[in-house]
Design an enzyme around this catalytic site. Structure first.
Site, mmCIF file in Angstrom:
data_model
loop_
_atom_site.group_PDB
_atom_site.id
_atom_site.type_symbol
_atom_site.label_atom_id
_atom_site.label_comp_id
_atom_site.label_asym_id
_atom_site.label_seq_id
_atom_site.Cartn_x
_atom_site.Cartn_y
_atom_site.Cartn_z
ATOM 1 N N HIS A 154 0.837 -1.212 0.000
ATOM 2 C CA HIS A 154 0.000 0.000 0.000
ATOM 3 C C HIS A 154 0.866 1.254 0.000
ATOM 4 C CE1 HIS A 154 -3.285 -2.738 1.081
ATOM 5 N NE2 HIS A 154 -4.086 -1.780 0.674
ATOM 6 N N LYS A 158 -0.716 4.887 4.664
ATOM 7 C CA LYS A 158 -1.627 3.950 5.342
ATOM 8 C C LYS A 158 -1.156 3.729 6.780
ATOM 9 C CE LYS A 158 -3.955 -0.467 4.688
ATOM 10 N NZ LYS A 158 -5.284 0.131 4.944
#
Ligand code: NAP
Length: 265
Positions: A154, A158
């Protein structure tokens, strides 16, 4: 066919602005208003980047009362999303919620409200249909390959690791796989964390880098073969076919559905 009347909360956000485009581009959907904590009383077309002329409300109940929508799409924050979902159910509006971070007790409370009010709600932490299929295919594969590692990747903003999708994949696999210790029984980590997190013997690895959006590979190994199941979200438009599916389905149900995998056959 009568159009489904939709209100979007969080329309100025990264997901919400994609949802505005989705509703505008879908013939049987119509946007009747947006809910925003800023710009009350203005039109969405007065906000840079938007052309659609619908009113902005800061009071969600006034919005429901004056525009009489069928569905609320919520793409805001966990705290606000929960309040919006409750108010929607109490006012006979079907919620489709992409906002993440609802706890088990939040979900139990919302489920109770759907029952009390006799209308449906869909809460989906991942709207990317490809990601849902990746989880389902991985569960199928795990019946035949019991050795599996999950690598999720990601963007570096995040906050949580592993991702909800990574964890959910491990849960779905462990539902069909007997718990087992993978790798050499005497393996040792020279650097802590080198083998990733351990979910019932399944190893989960989280990569965080700028430039990434949301990606996951599920890697299975067997005698003389490997199988890789991979999904990539390259932008937030990747989530919108799932939002469309959820809006269409929420009109037909009278219970709370958590997770898009429960409405995809
Ligand atoms: P974002 O860009 O920060 O957008 C959130 C929007 O909500 C902002 O425009 C924010 O306005 C607005 N907002 C805040 N409080 C509000 C209130 N009281 N009433 C109305 N609007 C309010 O975030 P995002 O990336 O779009 O993500 C939104 C949510 O979707 C997050 O929970 C994220 O985890 C989730 N998400 C879900 C999926 C999925 O597939 N289900 C995929 C990606 C993201 P301000 O900026 O002025 O505060």
């Amino acid at each position: 066919m009568e159009k489904i009347k939709i209100v979007i909360a969080g329309a100025r956000g990264r997901m919400g602005s994609e949802a505005v485009k989705l509703v505008e581009d879908t013939e049987h959907f119509t946007l009747v208003a947006v809910v925003d904590h800023k710009y009350n009383g203005m039109s969405l077309k007065d906000i840079s980047g938007f052309e659609v002329d619908v009113p902005i409300y800061s009071d969600i109940e006034q919005c429901f009362f004056e525009t009489n929508p069928d569905v609320l799409i919520d793409l805001t924050t966990p705290e606000i999303g929960k309040i919006h979902t409750k108010k929607a159910l109490e006012n006979g509006v079907r919620p489709v919620v992409g906002t993440t971070g609802f706890s088990e007790s939040d979900l139990a409370e919302l489920e109770e409200l759907t029952t009390q009010n006799g209308i449906g709600a869909i809460i989906a932490p991942n709207f990317a249909i490809g990601a849902i299929l990746m989880m389902k295919f991985s569960q199928m594969a795990a019946k035949y390959f019991s050795d599996v590692e999950i690598i999720e990747q990601h963007h570096d903003q995040k906050l949580d690791a592993p991702s909800g999708t990574g964890l959910k994949t491990a849960e779905m696999i462990s539902a069909v796989r007997e718990e087992k210790q993978q790798g050499h029984p005497n393996e040792k980590e020279i650097l802590a964390g080198a083998r990733g997190a351990n979910f019932k013997g399944i190893r989960l690895h989280s990569v965080r880098l700028p430039g990434l959006i949301a990606h996951q590979e599920v890697l299975f190994g067997g005698d003389g073969q490997t199988l890789k199941i991979r999904h990539d979200s390259y932008n937030r438009a990747s989530f919108m076919s799932g939002v469309k599916l959820a809006v269409e389905n929420v009109m037909k149900i009278d219970l709370l559905v958590y997770g898009l995998e429960n409405i995809i056959e």
